[in-house]
Each structure stands twice: as C-alpha cells, then as structure tokens.
Design a protein around this motif. Structure first.
Motif, PDB file in Angstrom:
ATOM      1  N   VAL A   1      -8.869 -10.400  15.476  1.00 43.63           N
ATOM      2  CA  VAL A   1      -9.778  -8.601  15.275  1.00 43.63           C
ATOM      3  C   VAL A   1      -9.534  -8.660  14.109  1.00 43.63           C
ATOM      4  O   VAL A   1      -8.645  -8.302  13.497  1.00 43.63           O
ATOM      5  CB  VAL A   1      -9.223  -7.512  16.316  1.00 43.63           C
ATOM      6  CG1 VAL A   1     -10.234  -6.354  15.942  1.00 43.63           C
ATOM      7  CG2 VAL A   1      -9.654  -8.359  17.855  1.00 43.63           C
ATOM      8  N   ALA A   2     -10.276  -9.152  12.589  1.00 42.70           N
ATOM      9  CA  ALA A   2     -10.632  -8.191  11.858  1.00 42.70           C
ATOM     10  C   ALA A   2     -10.959  -7.127  10.945  1.00 42.70           C
ATOM     11  O   ALA A   2     -11.838  -6.766  11.320  1.00 42.70           O
ATOM     12  CB  ALA A   2     -11.502  -9.566  11.112  1.00 42.70           C
TER      13      ALA A   2
ATOM     14  N   ILE B   1     -12.002  -0.326   9.672  1.00 38.90           N
ATOM     15  CA  ILE B   1     -12.704  -0.553  10.324  1.00 38.90           C
ATOM     16  C   ILE B   1     -13.041  -2.331  10.523  1.00 38.90           C
ATOM     17  O   ILE B   1     -12.393  -3.020  10.168  1.00 38.90           O
ATOM     18  CB  ILE B   1     -14.110  -0.237   9.937  1.00 38.90           C
ATOM     19  CG1 ILE B   1     -15.991  -0.598  10.769  1.00 38.90           C
ATOM     20  CG2 ILE B   1     -14.106  -0.938   8.333  1.00 38.90           C
ATOM     21  CD1 ILE B   1     -16.434  -0.284  10.095  1.00 38.90           C
ATOM     22  N   ALA B   2     -13.438  -2.555  11.570  1.00 40.35           N
ATOM     23  CA  ALA B   2     -13.570  -3.848  12.013  1.00 40.35           C
ATOM     24  C   ALA B   2     -14.993  -4.508  10.945  1.00 40.35           C
ATOM     25  O   ALA B   2     -15.771  -4.274  11.063  1.00 40.35           O
ATOM     26  CB  ALA B   2     -13.782  -3.963  13.212  1.00 40.35           C
ATOM     27  N   MET B   3     -14.282  -5.856  11.261  1.00 39.26           N
ATOM     28  CA  MET B   3     -15.264  -6.663  10.448  1.00 39.26           C
ATOM     29  C   MET B   3     -16.410  -7.294  11.378  1.00 39.26           C
ATOM     30  O   MET B   3     -17.416  -7.861  10.428  1.00 39.26           O
ATOM     31  CB  MET B   3     -14.804  -7.755   9.618  1.00 39.26           C
ATOM     32  CG  MET B   3     -13.595  -7.308   8.343  1.00 39.26           C
ATOM     33  SD  MET B   3     -12.469  -8.474   7.582  1.00 39.26           S
ATOM     34  CE  MET B   3     -13.634  -8.864   6.170  1.00 39.26           C
ATOM     35  N   GLY B   4     -16.322  -6.791  12.362  1.00 34.80           N
ATOM     36  CA  GLY B   4     -17.049  -7.423  12.982  1.00 34.80           C
ATOM     37  C   GLY B   4     -16.530  -7.752  13.955  1.00 34.80           C
ATOM     38  O   GLY B   4     -15.649  -6.759  14.776  1.00 34.80           O
ATOM     39  N   ALA B   5     -17.119  -8.096  15.592  1.00 36.89           N
ATOM     40  CA  ALA B   5     -16.808  -8.148  16.636  1.00 36.89           C
ATOM     41  C   ALA B   5     -15.576  -9.626  16.489  1.00 36.89           C
ATOM     42  O   ALA B   5     -15.699 -10.018  15.773  1.00 36.89           O
ATOM     43  CB  ALA B   5     -17.658  -8.767  18.197  1.00 36.89           C
ATOM     44  N   PRO B   6     -14.562  -9.605  17.947  1.00 32.48           N
ATOM     45  CA  PRO B   6     -13.520 -10.385  17.626  1.00 32.48           C
ATOM     46  C   PRO B   6     -13.949 -11.762  17.694  1.00 32.48           C
ATOM     47  O   PRO B   6     -15.313 -11.944  18.478  1.00 32.48           O
ATOM     48  CB  PRO B   6     -12.939 -10.229  19.170  1.00 32.48           C
ATOM     49  CG  PRO B   6     -13.514  -8.162  19.721  1.00 32.48           C
ATOM     50  CD  PRO B   6     -14.598  -8.230  19.102  1.00 32.48           C
ATOM     51  N   VAL B   7     -13.521 -12.720  16.876  1.00 35.73           N
ATOM     52  CA  VAL B   7     -13.244 -13.999  17.353  1.00 35.73           C
ATOM     53  C   VAL B   7     -12.571 -14.687  18.549  1.00 35.73           C
ATOM     54  O   VAL B   7     -11.117 -14.512  17.681  1.00 35.73           O
ATOM     55  CB  VAL B   7     -13.788 -14.518  16.061  1.00 35.73           C
ATOM     56  CG1 VAL B   7     -13.937 -15.688  15.569  1.00 35.73           C
ATOM     57  CG2 VAL B   7     -15.057 -13.877  14.783  1.00 35.73           C
ATOM     58  N   ALA B   8     -13.487 -15.597  19.171  1.00 38.59           N
ATOM     59  CA  ALA B   8     -12.478 -16.525  19.646  1.00 38.59           C
ATOM     60  C   ALA B   8     -12.388 -17.476  19.459  1.00 38.59           C
ATOM     61  O   ALA B   8     -13.581 -18.184  19.334  1.00 38.59           O
ATOM     62  CB  ALA B   8     -12.850 -15.866  21.466  1.00 38.59           C
TER      63      ALA B   8
END
Length: 326
Positions: free
Chosen positions: A232-233, A168-175
């Motif tokens: 993408v974590a 599962i993604a740990m949140g939204a992608p970080v830029a």
C-alpha cells in the motif's frame, strides 16, 4: 536400663524397615514380571489408522468424503498394541488404487468402490510384522473422481485502511504475485474466478506498508502460493482546481442551447507524484436535456468520469441555467 530399652526398640524398627523394603522390592519385581508376561500375550483390539490413496487414474483427482482413517481390528502382542496406542502420530498406510479392481457404482462414471477386505494383505505388509489385521471398517471404500484441471486465477486483496491526514494512497493495493496457479477438480475451478486474501484491517497508516497476507484456499484446490506480498503506497497530497467543459446529452438535433456557465470548476485532492497528470480530459461533467420542463428551468450537473488516483472531489455549480438558441 532405660538406654538399653531405647536401643532395643531402635533395632526392632530398623529390622522392620528392612523387611518392609525387601517385601516392597519383591512385590514390585513380581508386578514387573507380571506386566511383561501380560504384554507377551496376544490380544484382539481396534485401532484407528490414517490412510492415503495413491496411484490415481491419470488426470483424475479424488473428491468427496473418502475416509482419511480406517478402523483396523487387529491381533497383536500386548507390547505392540501399547506401542501403537501410545504413539501420537502414525505413518499413514497407503492404498495404491491401480493395484485393485475398482468397480463402477450403478454405472456412474465418476463413482467407484472397492471392498476393504481385498486391501487387507496389502495393509498388513505395511504394519509391524507381529500385527495381523483381522477386519477393516468401513467394509467398502467409495471413491469419487473428477477431472484434474489447472487454471490461472487473479488475486483479490481484502484490505481496509485509512491514510493519515495529509497522506493519500498512490493507487489500489498491489499484490505480488497478482495471480496464482490453481489445481483441482474441474467442476470447482469452472466456477472459481479469483482467489481472495484473508481480510485484514491496517487501521490508520502514515507511510507505505508492505505485508505478507495469507490467501483463502478454496476447498479441494491446491494453490501455487499460500500467501502474497501486499504493498500500500502512500504519499503526501495537495489540492488542484481546474475547469471542465460541460456536456449536454439527449439534446434533439433540432435544438441548440447555451449553458450558464459552460464549464464546471472541479477541486480534488491528488498525490504529489500524480499532480501533473490531472487534466480536464480525465473528467466529464454532463447535464441531461430531458430534465428540462418546456425548455425552462435549470439542469442538474453530474460528474460521470474521474481518474482513480484523485479523491475528495468537489465541483461547482451543481445546477446550471440554459438558453435555447434554436
């Protein structure tokens, strides 16, 4: 006797070949001298030459379709013309606008022009000494200026992906960076609110991904960065079940009701690192009393609030009975 005839024929062939080689040599030599002589003469021709505009008014920027190339009618020796024709890249000539009298067009504060002939001497000085500019096209150069503005814009990530099973993604992608400094015409930046990355599909991913992605550069805008680093974590997930109190909305002050049940059971998937964060206060379930008919029937349950780090939410029941007590 036969050998003597063969020898005589061979000697004639050798002599003929020598004469042919001598003739070819002098023919080639004459062509070289003719070519050199032709190149030493002057010719008139047109060449397309790149141009850049410098020394703009302070705080202004060029916008619109100002020519990037000028057509120069030149007089030059043949070898200079050949050299320029064969060159794959020219060093642009510059037109410093502060050097010329730039005139308003029809009293328009943003539109100006200069006649190209006034720039001829300045451009001549930037070309080879043996090239003379006779004419410049277009004969008039038009310039539209806009106020230069700087603005900080957030980065919007255009990224699609699908986590592998049990991930599962740990949140939204970080830029990184999450915003950039944009510089350009004020009328463009006033209506520009963000900068998007190019669209990218990562497909199915099984682990955390870090990747550089280009930014979509708006026209006539300079950006402090041309790309950002996207993270993408991912982590493994588990399920959690909890009970959330049921809220009744649009209930008249004169009425009190009891719902059956008075709480909704919610099951969701959550990453292991966020498991302890999942609490009933992060969810909200509601029924709308206006859905009731003469105080009878059942009410539909709506999930109106949830945290963004959970997924695959399911809740039960979807409808609830109720009893009016007042």
């Amino acid at each position: 006797m036969r050998n003597l005839l063969h020898r005589a024929n061979d000697e004639e062939k050798i002599a003929y070949r020598k004469k042919l080689m001598i003739f070819g040599f002098f023919l080639l030599l004459s062509l070289v001298f003719w070519f050199i002589n032709a190149l030493s003469k002057s010719y008139i021709t047109n060449i397309s030459y790149p141009v850049r505009y410098t020394d703009l008014p302070e705080g202004k920027i060029l916008v619109g379709d100002t020519p990037e190339d000028l057509v120069l009618k030149i007089s030059a020796h043949g070898y200079s013309i050949v050299r320029y024709k064969l060159s794959s890249r020219y060093i642009p000539v510059s037109i410093p606008l502060h050097t010329f009298t730039v005139q308003h067009l029809n009293n328009n504060d943003s539109l100006f022009f200069i006649q190209s002939r006034f720039a001829r001497e300045h451009l001549n000085a930037q070309l080879s000494y043996d090239i003379q500019i006779l004419e410049i096209k277009p004969d008039t150069l038009y310039f539209r200026f806009a106020k230069l503005k700087t603005k900080k814009l957030p980065v919007i990530v255009n990224l699609t992906y699908e986590p592998e099973k049990q991930m599962i993604a740990m949140g939204a992608p970080v830029a990184v960076p999450d915003s950039v400094i944009a510089t350009g015409p004020d009328h463009i930046l006033d209506t520009t609110y963000a900068v998007n990355t190019v669209k990218k599909n990562l497909g199915i991913i099984s682990q955390t991904v870090k990747k550089d992605i280009d930014l979509q550069k708006p026209k006539d805008i300079d950006l402090s960065h041309t790309k950002v680093n996207i993270t993408v974590a991912l982590e493994k997930y588990t399920e959690k079940t909890l009970t959330v109190p049921l809220e009744v909305i649009n209930l008249p002050d004169s009425i009190q009701i009891i719902t059956f049940p008075d709480g909704i059971e919610i099951t969701c998937q959550v990453g292991l690192s966020n498991y302890h964060k999942v609490q009933p206060t992060l969810f909200r379930t509601q029924v709308d009393f206006r859905e009731s008919v003469d105080g009878t029937g059942s009410l539909t349950v709506f999930l109106t609030k949830q945290p963004d780090f959970v997924r695959s939410i399911n809740y039960s029941p979807k409808k609830t009975e109720y009893l009016i007590t007042k």
